[in-house]
Structures are given as C-alpha cells and as structure tokens.
Write a protein that holds these residues in place. Structure first.
Motif, PDB file in Angstrom:
ATOM      1  N   ARG A 123       6.249   8.768  14.867  1.00  0.00           N
ATOM      2  CA  ARG A 123       6.218   8.535  13.413  1.00  0.00           C
ATOM      3  C   ARG A 123       7.156   9.512  12.690  1.00  0.00           C
ATOM      4  O   ARG A 123       7.844   9.124  11.742  1.00  0.00           O
ATOM      5  CB  ARG A 123       4.795   8.648  12.877  1.00  0.00           C
ATOM      6  CG  ARG A 123       3.926   7.457  13.230  1.00  0.00           C
ATOM      7  CD  ARG A 123       2.545   7.550  12.581  1.00  0.00           C
ATOM      8  NE  ARG A 123       1.692   6.454  12.986  1.00  0.00           N
ATOM      9  CZ  ARG A 123       1.670   5.244  12.423  1.00  0.00           C
ATOM     10  NH1 ARG A 123       2.485   4.964  11.417  1.00  0.00           N
ATOM     11  NH2 ARG A 123       0.839   4.307  12.853  1.00  0.00           N
ATOM     12  N   LEU A 181      10.758   8.300  13.239  1.00  0.00           N
ATOM     13  CA  LEU A 181      11.056   7.125  12.412  1.00  0.00           C
ATOM     14  C   LEU A 181      11.151   7.484  10.935  1.00  0.00           C
ATOM     15  O   LEU A 181      12.007   6.955  10.214  1.00  0.00           O
ATOM     16  CB  LEU A 181      10.021   6.028  12.638  1.00  0.00           C
ATOM     17  CG  LEU A 181       9.997   5.419  14.048  1.00  0.00           C
ATOM     18  CD1 LEU A 181       8.955   4.317  14.137  1.00  0.00           C
ATOM     19  CD2 LEU A 181      11.355   4.907  14.468  1.00  0.00           C
ATOM     20  N   ALA A 182      10.304   8.388  10.467  1.00  0.00           N
ATOM     21  CA  ALA A 182      10.350   8.808   9.064  1.00  0.00           C
ATOM     22  C   ALA A 182      11.675   9.509   8.759  1.00  0.00           C
ATOM     23  O   ALA A 182      12.274   9.280   7.692  1.00  0.00           O
ATOM     24  CB  ALA A 182       9.173   9.725   8.744  1.00  0.00           C
ATOM     25  N   LYS A 202      14.342   6.832   8.618  1.00  0.00           N
ATOM     26  CA  LYS A 202      14.180   6.047   7.399  1.00  0.00           C
ATOM     27  C   LYS A 202      14.697   6.822   6.188  1.00  0.00           C
ATOM     28  O   LYS A 202      15.375   6.266   5.328  1.00  0.00           O
ATOM     29  CB  LYS A 202      12.716   5.668   7.203  1.00  0.00           C
ATOM     30  CG  LYS A 202      12.461   4.809   5.995  1.00  0.00           C
ATOM     31  CD  LYS A 202      10.986   4.421   5.903  1.00  0.00           C
ATOM     32  CE  LYS A 202      10.734   3.511   4.721  1.00  0.00           C
ATOM     33  NZ  LYS A 202       9.310   3.093   4.663  1.00  0.00           N
ATOM     34  N   THR A 216      16.606   1.177  12.476  1.00  0.00           N
ATOM     35  CA  THR A 216      16.043   1.657  13.735  1.00  0.00           C
ATOM     36  C   THR A 216      15.368   0.535  14.511  1.00  0.00           C
ATOM     37  O   THR A 216      14.728  -0.338  13.935  1.00  0.00           O
ATOM     38  CB  THR A 216      15.012   2.769  13.458  1.00  0.00           C
ATOM     39  OG1 THR A 216      15.644   3.801  12.686  1.00  0.00           O
ATOM     40  CG2 THR A 216      14.463   3.364  14.724  1.00  0.00           C
ATOM     41  N   ILE A 219       2.502   1.673  15.111  1.00  0.00           N
ATOM     42  CA  ILE A 219       3.690   2.192  14.424  1.00  0.00           C
ATOM     43  C   ILE A 219       4.544   1.034  13.912  1.00  0.00           C
ATOM     44  O   ILE A 219       5.026   1.057  12.777  1.00  0.00           O
ATOM     45  CB  ILE A 219       4.505   3.114  15.341  1.00  0.00           C
ATOM     46  CG1 ILE A 219       3.724   4.399  15.628  1.00  0.00           C
ATOM     47  CG2 ILE A 219       5.864   3.436  14.738  1.00  0.00           C
ATOM     48  CD1 ILE A 219       4.341   5.277  16.701  1.00  0.00           C
ATOM     49  N   ASP A 272       3.030  -0.544  10.847  1.00  0.00           N
ATOM     50  CA  ASP A 272       3.119   0.308   9.662  1.00  0.00           C
ATOM     51  C   ASP A 272       4.555   0.528   9.178  1.00  0.00           C
ATOM     52  O   ASP A 272       4.754   1.114   8.107  1.00  0.00           O
ATOM     53  CB  ASP A 272       2.482   1.669   9.943  1.00  0.00           C
ATOM     54  CG  ASP A 272       0.993   1.577  10.205  1.00  0.00           C
ATOM     55  OD1 ASP A 272       0.378   0.530   9.889  1.00  0.00           O
ATOM     56  OD2 ASP A 272       0.435   2.556  10.760  1.00  0.00           O
ATOM     57  N   ASN A 273       5.523   0.095   9.960  1.00  0.00           N
ATOM     58  CA  ASN A 273       6.947   0.268   9.622  1.00  0.00           C
ATOM     59  C   ASN A 273       7.673  -1.060   9.774  1.00  0.00           C
ATOM     60  O   ASN A 273       8.489  -1.228  10.688  1.00  0.00           O
ATOM     61  CB  ASN A 273       7.575   1.335  10.531  1.00  0.00           C
ATOM     62  CG  ASN A 273       7.008   2.701  10.298  1.00  0.00           C
ATOM     63  OD1 ASN A 273       7.436   3.411   9.401  1.00  0.00           O
ATOM     64  ND2 ASN A 273       6.009   3.081  11.095  1.00  0.00           N
ATOM     65  N   GLU A 296      10.118  -2.352   8.478  1.00  0.00           N
ATOM     66  CA  GLU A 296      11.578  -2.322   8.438  1.00  0.00           C
ATOM     67  C   GLU A 296      12.176  -1.989   9.811  1.00  0.00           C
ATOM     68  O   GLU A 296      13.362  -2.201  10.049  1.00  0.00           O
ATOM     69  CB  GLU A 296      12.068  -1.302   7.393  1.00  0.00           C
ATOM     70  CG  GLU A 296      11.891   0.160   7.788  1.00  0.00           C
ATOM     71  CD  GLU A 296      10.469   0.716   7.702  1.00  0.00           C
ATOM     72  OE1 GLU A 296      10.298   1.877   8.101  1.00  0.00           O
ATOM     73  OE2 GLU A 296       9.546   0.020   7.246  1.00  0.00           O
ATOM     74  N   VAL A 297      11.351  -1.488  10.706  1.00  0.00           N
ATOM     75  CA  VAL A 297      11.805  -1.122  12.049  1.00  0.00           C
ATOM     76  C   VAL A 297      11.758  -2.352  12.942  1.00  0.00           C
ATOM     77  O   VAL A 297      10.770  -3.088  12.961  1.00  0.00           O
ATOM     78  CB  VAL A 297      10.914   0.002  12.634  1.00  0.00           C
ATOM     79  CG1 VAL A 297      11.218   0.250  14.106  1.00  0.00           C
ATOM     80  CG2 VAL A 297      11.102   1.285  11.832  1.00  0.00           C
TER      81      VAL A 297
END
Length: 182
Positions: A86, A89-90, A93, A99, A125, A128-129, A131-132
């Motif tokens: 996380r 990825l943060a 982002k 990603t 993950i 919750d993301n 866009e990934v």
C-alpha cells in the motif's frame, strides 16, 4: 518492473528475463518502450518499499509492482506485506505514475489459512485502488508446471517467461493506455 528474482532473471541471462522479453513483445507489437529491470533477487515487499525512491531515478512513465513472492516463501505476516505494498502504491499514485500490481500466491506448505490471508492482501489492495491495473497472479499458468520452470521449481525458465509475457500482455497494454504522452 519493481520486483524480485522473477523480474531479475534469476538463473537466466538478462535477455531471457521477464523485463527484456516483455519489452521485446511490446516492441514487436509496435510499442516504442523500454522496460527497466528494477528486480532484486531475494527482495521482499519491505525491500521494494525501501528502495522505491532509488528505483524511480530513471523516471519511469509506468511501474509494474511484482513483489510478494519472497514474503510468502518466508512466511511474512500478510498485514506487513499489505502495508508495504500500500505504501509503494501510494507513493506511485502521489507522483501520478500509472501502476500495475501483479499478485502472488503463497506456497502451499505454509497452510491453507496463511495462503488465503496472503492472497486476500492483493485482492483487497486492488479493490481499494481502482486506478491500479491488477494482474492477480504473476506466475499464472507457470507455477507448478515443471516444463516451464527451472529445476528449483520456483523460477521460470525461458519458456515460462514467454508464457508469463503472453498471459500478462493484456494487463500491460491496459497499463500503457494510462500513460500520459510526454
């Protein structure tokens, strides 16, 4: 490709490794790309997190995060792997870097409960993301296939790498569609 021995071409020449073969396949499809190998054999999600800044020195347009295999092999607490992924990825982002997260499964010798908890990390993950780009299992179609692995039965051989490239190509194309023109 931020990864471990799978991306670092363990047991293979660099030209036979996943980053080089992925680049070759993308170029054959008309993509003018360079796939940077930021794989370190033996690396865990914690190691990838610790070296993220260094790995971004070449200013990639997109990143494939392919970490977690060594966490599973070492029985790292899934919540620790999750926190590291996380954070990676943060950070990506925050920089606006598209990603792809490549999931991993734990080896069966650690038990079914650990395996479920470990696999859940990647799905949670990804959920919750949104866009990934999520590719659920980096070794899909290769893990457990003796003909596609080196004698250690962990690392893909050249044919296994080619199968990995073939299977993950749609997800990589989706990732590249998110890259903003320079």
């Amino acid at each position: 490709m931020l990864g471990d021995s799978i991306t670092a071409a363990y047991g293979l020449s660099r030209e036979q490794g996943l980053p080089a073969r992925l680049e070759e396949a993308l170029r054959a499809g008309g993509r003018a790309v360079t796939v940077i190998d930021a794989g370190v054999s033996g690396d865990t999600t914690a190691g990838g997190r610790a070296r993220l800044e260094w790995s971004l020195a070449e200013r990639p347009d997109a990143v494939i995060v392919a970490l977690g295999g060594n966490d599973g092999l070492r029985g790292v607490e899934p919540r620790n792997s999750e926190a590291n992924l996380r954070a990676i990825l943060a950070a990506l982002k925050a920089r606006g870097i598209p990603t792809l997260l490549a999931g991993m499964l734990a080896p069966p010798n650690l038990g079914a409960d650990y395996g479920r908890e470990f696999a859940k990390v990647f799905g949670d993950i990804a959920r919750d993301n949104p866009e990934v780009v999520f590719y659920p299992f980096l070794l899909e179609g290769v893990a457990g296939e003796a003909a596609l692995n080196q004698p250690d039965r962990i690392h893909p051989n050249p044919q296994g790498v080619d199968e990995m490239v073939r299977r993950m190509m749609p997800a990589v194309e989706t990732l590249l569609s998110k890259v903003r023109p320079a």
